[in-house]
Design an enzyme around this catalytic site. Structure first.
Site, short mmCIF file in Angstrom:
data_model
loop_
_atom_site.label_atom_id
_atom_site.label_comp_id
_atom_site.label_asym_id
_atom_site.label_seq_id
_atom_site.Cartn_x
_atom_site.Cartn_y
_atom_site.Cartn_z
N GLY A 134 18.23 43.23 52.39
CA GLY A 134 18.28 41.80 52.13
C GLY A 134 18.82 41.49 50.75
O GLY A 134 18.05 41.42 49.77
N LEU A 135 20.12 41.29 50.64
CA LEU A 135 20.75 41.03 49.35
C LEU A 135 21.50 39.69 49.34
O LEU A 135 21.20 38.82 48.55
CB LEU A 135 21.70 42.17 48.98
CG LEU A 135 22.46 42.03 47.65
CD1 LEU A 135 21.48 41.99 46.48
CD2 LEU A 135 23.45 43.17 47.47
N GLY A 184 26.78 34.39 47.92
CA GLY A 184 27.91 35.16 48.41
C GLY A 184 27.98 36.52 47.74
O GLY A 184 27.01 37.26 47.70
N ILE A 244 22.49 39.29 57.10
CA ILE A 244 21.79 40.55 56.90
C ILE A 244 21.85 41.39 58.17
O ILE A 244 21.22 41.06 59.18
CB ILE A 244 20.33 40.32 56.46
CG1 ILE A 244 20.29 39.39 55.25
CG2 ILE A 244 19.66 41.66 56.17
CD1 ILE A 244 21.10 39.85 54.05
N THR A 245 22.63 42.48 58.11
CA THR A 245 22.80 43.36 59.26
C THR A 245 21.48 44.02 59.62
O THR A 245 20.75 44.48 58.75
CB THR A 245 23.84 44.45 58.94
OG1 THR A 245 25.07 43.82 58.58
CG2 THR A 245 24.08 45.36 60.14
N ILE A 282 52.00 44.84 69.54
CA ILE A 282 52.67 45.84 70.38
C ILE A 282 52.23 45.69 71.83
O ILE A 282 53.05 45.79 72.76
CB ILE A 282 52.38 47.26 69.85
CG1 ILE A 282 53.12 47.48 68.53
CG2 ILE A 282 52.79 48.32 70.87
CD1 ILE A 282 52.74 48.77 67.82
N GLY A 295 51.23 42.97 73.20
CA GLY A 295 51.64 41.67 73.71
C GLY A 295 50.47 40.96 74.38
O GLY A 295 49.37 40.90 73.85
N GLU A 346 30.61 43.40 52.15
CA GLU A 346 30.53 44.44 51.13
C GLU A 346 31.39 44.10 49.91
O GLU A 346 31.92 44.98 49.23
CB GLU A 346 30.95 45.81 51.69
CG GLU A 346 30.25 46.22 52.97
CD GLU A 346 28.76 46.41 52.78
OE1 GLU A 346 28.35 46.77 51.67
OE2 GLU A 346 28.00 46.19 53.74
N SER A 388 37.78 40.90 49.40
CA SER A 388 38.96 41.50 48.76
C SER A 388 39.20 40.90 47.38
O SER A 388 39.66 41.59 46.46
CB SER A 388 40.20 41.29 49.65
OG SER A 388 40.12 42.08 50.81
#
Length: 378
Positions: A124-125, A131, A157-158, A336, A338, A362, A365
């Site tokens: 739990g972070l 964020g 939380i995963t 590719i 389609g 995690e 970017s």
């Protein structure tokens, strides 16, 4: 320099790939459609030693290294990133800090059953208003006689909806500084902890929760390591985990490429496979090269971790490149295929939406670029 994998690493890869293809693959479609994680996988992973693989034998682990951890993540993600995400959140974020600084009693009660897959953990972070900014954490723990009263909330939380315990980050003093952030072990379910399962477009079979904590009392021995100010342990865990989730990205990209390559060989237009068309061949060539470049960044990062020389900037570089690569490769795979690329009978659409997780989760970017820029003096 030796760039080869050891015989033990090769055997581990073969074992995890075989297990994933035989035991995990048949569960993926139903789990993804219903957004329900098959919890019986945890004791199976525990029995195989995959959860505890990179922990020391003296602590009940397999005695492997970070390279082994990345192999496990890569091969599991190659079949299903949602399953790999739940495994990764449990085997690293949820228990690594307990192994790192937990008391013997905490290790006995939580670490050992978690490594065996008999208890499921969550970390739990992240918070609704914070964020990726850990220092803006608002959940607070007030010291009282015999323990702490905790109030706050956590988001994305995963494993939270199915977890037996949560490693919870809370502020133990009012100042907005890193040293005021501490970790607590919270048993679940709890009347003072409300967990709402979230519906998602990405990693649908990995259960994710929104958490509200209202006047939760925890005893003094719930404080991890019985010490306040464990923010450095959180940073250590996140830095190393960026290499781990990069291996997850590598597995997803490899699966997308393999499906696109197979389709390009089998799909016939004008009496020749579409792979013979230069535009398709060049796209596959780029995908192959990008995966190979990311692969060596990931395993170089694992090697650095094993040699205690991984720094925050290098971890950020690896995660940035691997996560963006997975998004691009999986999108190219859809192009590719389609029309088939957006059909659920093919895995590339699922892989693409799952890959989007790691340009956000995690540390986005943008956060990775901030970390790298700071290392350059900007």
């Amino acid at each position: 320099m030796d760039f080869s994998f050891s015989a033990e690493h090769q055997l581990l890869r073969e074992t995890v790939r075989r297990f994933s293809e035989t035991e995990l693959a048949p569960l993926v479609r139903e789990a993804d459609d219903n957004e329900v994680f098959p919890r019986e996988l945890f004791p199976k992973w525990g029995e195989m030693g995959l959860i505890a693989a990179r922990y020391p034998e003296a602590d009940g682990g397999g005695g492997f290294d970070k390279i082994a951890d990345c192999i496990i993540r890569e091969e599991t993600s190659r079949v299903c990133q949602a399953f790999a995400s739940s495994l990764s959140a449990h085997s690293h974020l949820g228990i690594w800090p307990i192994w790192r600084i937990g008391t013997e009693a905490q290790k006995e009660q939580y670490l050992k059953p978690a490594m065996a897959g008999l208890k499921v953990s969550c970390f739990g972070l992240s918070e609704p208003d914070g964020g990726s900014n850990i220092r803006a954490l608002k959940t607070h723990a007030k010291k009282v006689d015999g323990g702490y009263i905790i109030n706050g909330s956590k988001l994305y939380i995963t494993n939270a909806p199915m977890a037996d315990f949560m490693l919870l980050a809370a502020r133990t003093s009012p100042e907005m500084s890193a040293k005021s952030i501490s970790l607590f072990i919270v048993d679940l379910p709890s009347k003072q902890v409300e967990i709402q399962k979230l519906a998602k477009e990405s990693i649908r079979a990995s259960e994710t929760g929104l958490i509200f904590i209202d006047d939760l009392f925890v005893p003094d021995d719930a404080l991890l390591g019985e010490q306040e100010g464990t923010y450095p342990i959180i940073l250590e865990s996140l830095t190393e985990n960026r290499v781990g989730v990069s291996a997850n990205c590598l597995g997803m990209a490899t699966a997308a490429f393999e499906e696109a390559e197979r389709y390009a060989h089998e799909r016939i237009i004008s009496d020749q496979p579409i792979g013979k068309f230069q535009s398709i061949g060049h796209k596959l060539a780029n995908m192959s090269a990008e995966i190979e470049a990311a692969r060596w960044m990931v395993y170089h990062g694992a090697w650095l971790t094993d040699n205690n020389t991984l720094d925050n900037a290098m971890a950020a570089k690896i995660k940035l490149i691997a996560s963006e690569m997975a998004v691009k490769v999986s999108e190219d795979a859809i192009r590719i295929l389609g029309g088939a690329g957006i059909m659920r009978d093919y895995p590339v659409g699922r892989i693409h939406r799952d890959s989007l997780l790691y340009i956000i989760g995690e540390g986005t970017s943008e956060i990775q670029r901030n970390i790298i820029a700071r290392s350059l003096g900007f």
